[in-house]
Scaffold this active site. Structure first.
Site, PDB file in Angstrom:
ATOM      1  N   ARG A 124      -0.799  -8.817  13.311  1.00  0.00           N
ATOM      2  CA  ARG A 124      -1.368  -7.788  12.434  1.00  0.00           C
ATOM      3  C   ARG A 124      -2.225  -8.424  11.340  1.00  0.00           C
ATOM      4  O   ARG A 124      -3.266  -7.882  10.954  1.00  0.00           O
ATOM      5  CB  ARG A 124      -0.252  -6.921  11.828  1.00  0.00           C
ATOM      6  N   ARG A 157      12.902  -9.730   4.402  1.00  0.00           N
ATOM      7  CA  ARG A 157      13.245  -8.311   4.518  1.00  0.00           C
ATOM      8  C   ARG A 157      13.834  -8.013   5.891  1.00  0.00           C
ATOM      9  O   ARG A 157      14.848  -7.323   6.013  1.00  0.00           O
ATOM     10  CB  ARG A 157      11.998  -7.455   4.267  1.00  0.00           C
ATOM     11  N   LYS A 188       0.836  -1.205   0.000  1.00  0.00           N
ATOM     12  CA  LYS A 188       0.000   0.000   0.000  1.00  0.00           C
ATOM     13  C   LYS A 188       0.877   1.265   0.000  1.00  0.00           C
ATOM     14  O   LYS A 188       0.605   2.196  -0.738  1.00  0.00           O
ATOM     15  CB  LYS A 188      -0.925   0.029   1.230  1.00  0.00           C
ATOM     16  N   ARG A 193      -9.647   1.039   9.098  1.00  0.00           N
ATOM     17  CA  ARG A 193      -9.222  -0.329   9.380  1.00  0.00           C
ATOM     18  C   ARG A 193     -10.315  -1.124  10.084  1.00  0.00           C
ATOM     19  O   ARG A 193     -10.144  -2.311  10.331  1.00  0.00           O
ATOM     20  CB  ARG A 193      -7.990  -0.299  10.283  1.00  0.00           C
ATOM     21  N   ARG A 218      11.217  -1.541  12.397  1.00  0.00           N
ATOM     22  CA  ARG A 218      10.034  -1.098  13.152  1.00  0.00           C
ATOM     23  C   ARG A 218       9.757  -2.076  14.287  1.00  0.00           C
ATOM     24  O   ARG A 218       9.920  -3.288  14.118  1.00  0.00           O
ATOM     25  CB  ARG A 218       8.820  -1.080  12.206  1.00  0.00           C
TER      26      ARG A 218
HETATM   27  P1  AMP Z   1       0.727   0.591   9.370  1.00  0.00           P
HETATM   28  O1  AMP Z   1       1.976   1.397   9.212  1.00  0.00           O
HETATM   29  O2  AMP Z   1      -0.418   1.102   8.551  1.00  0.00           O
HETATM   30  O3  AMP Z   1       0.974  -0.880   9.188  1.00  0.00           O
HETATM   31  O4  AMP Z   1       0.259   0.771  10.884  1.00  0.00           O
HETATM   32  C1  AMP Z   1       1.082   0.368  11.951  1.00  0.00           C
HETATM   33  C2  AMP Z   1       0.260   0.242  13.206  1.00  0.00           C
HETATM   34  O5  AMP Z   1      -0.337   1.507  13.543  1.00  0.00           O
HETATM   35  C3  AMP Z   1      -0.917  -0.721  13.130  1.00  0.00           C
HETATM   36  O6  AMP Z   1      -0.513  -2.061  13.340  1.00  0.00           O
HETATM   37  C4  AMP Z   1      -1.799  -0.189  14.249  1.00  0.00           C
HETATM   38  O7  AMP Z   1      -1.315  -0.537  15.522  1.00  0.00           O
HETATM   39  C5  AMP Z   1      -1.630   1.308  14.094  1.00  0.00           C
HETATM   40  N1  AMP Z   1      -2.622   1.861  13.157  1.00  0.00           N
HETATM   41  C6  AMP Z   1      -2.376   2.431  11.947  1.00  0.00           C
HETATM   42  N2  AMP Z   1      -3.510   2.808  11.360  1.00  0.00           N
HETATM   43  C7  AMP Z   1      -4.511   2.471  12.206  1.00  0.00           C
HETATM   44  C8  AMP Z   1      -5.927   2.557  12.154  1.00  0.00           C
HETATM   45  N3  AMP Z   1      -6.554   3.094  11.087  1.00  0.00           N
HETATM   46  N4  AMP Z   1      -6.632   2.097  13.209  1.00  0.00           N
HETATM   47  C9  AMP Z   1      -6.034   1.583  14.280  1.00  0.00           C
HETATM   48  N5  AMP Z   1      -4.705   1.427  14.379  1.00  0.00           N
HETATM   49  C10 AMP Z   1      -3.929   1.872  13.367  1.00  0.00           C
END
Ligand code: AMP
Length: 296
Positions: A150, A127, A13, A88, A139
């Site tokens: 996740r 990775r 994404k 989400r 991360r």
């Molecule tokens: P991402 O970088 O999009 O994979 O997000 C990393 C982490 O941030 C996720 O695993 C969640 O813990 C938190 N997070 C990001 N976006 C959301 C969202 N829309 N709702 C809830 N938690 C989020």
């Protein structure tokens, strides 16, 4: 242009969002990036989110809805935005609908990047190993346990959005196992079929032409069906990924869970190319109906 990129962690994404930003001049709204920035700045939101993110769980809906609500008011969103990692959950999707309605904005498309989870896990493991070997920072949620969590969270809380947007006929599904360029080209095709893209093309035909060249360089990105018939390597890869995907669902569920029946828009995308899954502008449909009637 306002769109959502849907897909599990590691589906690409972020990569596709960066290309959309470059090609359409829209803002990239990644709630993950915003939360990580809040953690780095040790803001109250950051402090609240830190441990939740590290565990692979979701931050409370009201926190991310608040962030997005403020963010889409910013001047750089005037030309549109791509939402990456938001919404989400179903409550987040409903909150976004309300926000857009209140601001009199319309969503042009929701693009789902569908991937094979087994291959995804392998990719992430590779990775992480490579980054560790290079001594690079990883991360806190980029480890096998957090990623598995996740993915689980994605299936339980985010996958229902596929049906949510399918029912609203704004969903298009793209095979995320294709090459990055092929995925970009496919998304470009979908967006060219949307209302806001066609309005833009009319107004700025010259610059839009230039943009399209940058955005859809790959002749290779054939619709999946045509490519499959031609027996190309990419088609074989996609077919294998699809089969492996079904197998991973069977394995993960002990053979009990059948892949869920998809909404009409998704089935249409799978059958005839993702473009068809995007709602056709009413005016256009009326025009082509008129043309057909004339011919008859
Ligand atoms: P991402 O970088 O999009 O994979 O997000 C990393 C982490 O941030 C996720 O695993 C969640 O813990 C938190 N997070 C990001 N976006 C959301 C969202 N829309 N709702 C809830 N938690 C989020």
């Amino acid at each position: 242009m306002r769109l959502i990129l849907l897909g599990p962690p590691g589906a690409g994404k972020g990569t596709q969002a960066a290309r959309l930003v470059a090609n359409y001049g829209i803002a990239h709204l990644s709630t993950g990036d915003m939360l990580r920035a809040a953690i780095a700045a040790a803001t109250p939101i950051g402090l609240k989110a830190k441990d939740i993110i590290a565990s692979g769980a979701l931050v409370p809906d009201e926190v991310v809805v608040g962030i997005i609500s403020d963010r889409i008011e910013q001047p750089d969103c005037a030309n549109g935005f791509v939402l990456d990692g938001f919404p989400r959950t179903l409550p987040q999707a409903a909150a976004l609908d309300a926000l857009l309605k209140q601001k009199q904005l319309k969503l042009d498309a929701v693009v789902e990047l569908r991937v094979n989870e087994a291959i995804l896990l392998q990719r992430v493991e590779t990775r992480i190993a490579e980054m560790t070997a290079r001594g690079e920072a990883i991360r806190p949620d980029d480890n096998v346990e957090a990623l598995a969590r996740r993915l689980e969270v994605y299936r339980a809380q985010t996958e229902p959005l596929i049906h949510y947007y399918g029912d609203r006929q704004v969903l298009a599904t793209v095979d995320g196992m294709m090459s990055i360029d092929e995925v970009t080209a496919e998304i470009g095709r979908i967006l060219r079929g949307t209302k806001s893209a066609s309005a833009k093309t009319k107004n700025t035909a010259k610059s839009a032409g230039k943009r399209q060249k940058v955005q859809a360089p790959a002749k290779a990105a054939k619709p999946a069906r045509r490519a499959a018939r031609s027996g190309s390597a990419a088609a074989k890869r996609r077919k294998a990924a699809g089969e492996a995907g079904k197998e991973s669902i069977r394995r993960a569920t002990g053979g009990s869970r059948k892949p869920s029946r998809r909404p009409a828009a998704v089935r249409a995308a799978a059958k005839g190319g993702a473009k068809k899954a995007v709602k056709r502008p009413a005016k256009k449909a009326a025009k082509s109906r008129a043309r057909l009637t004339k011919r008859r």
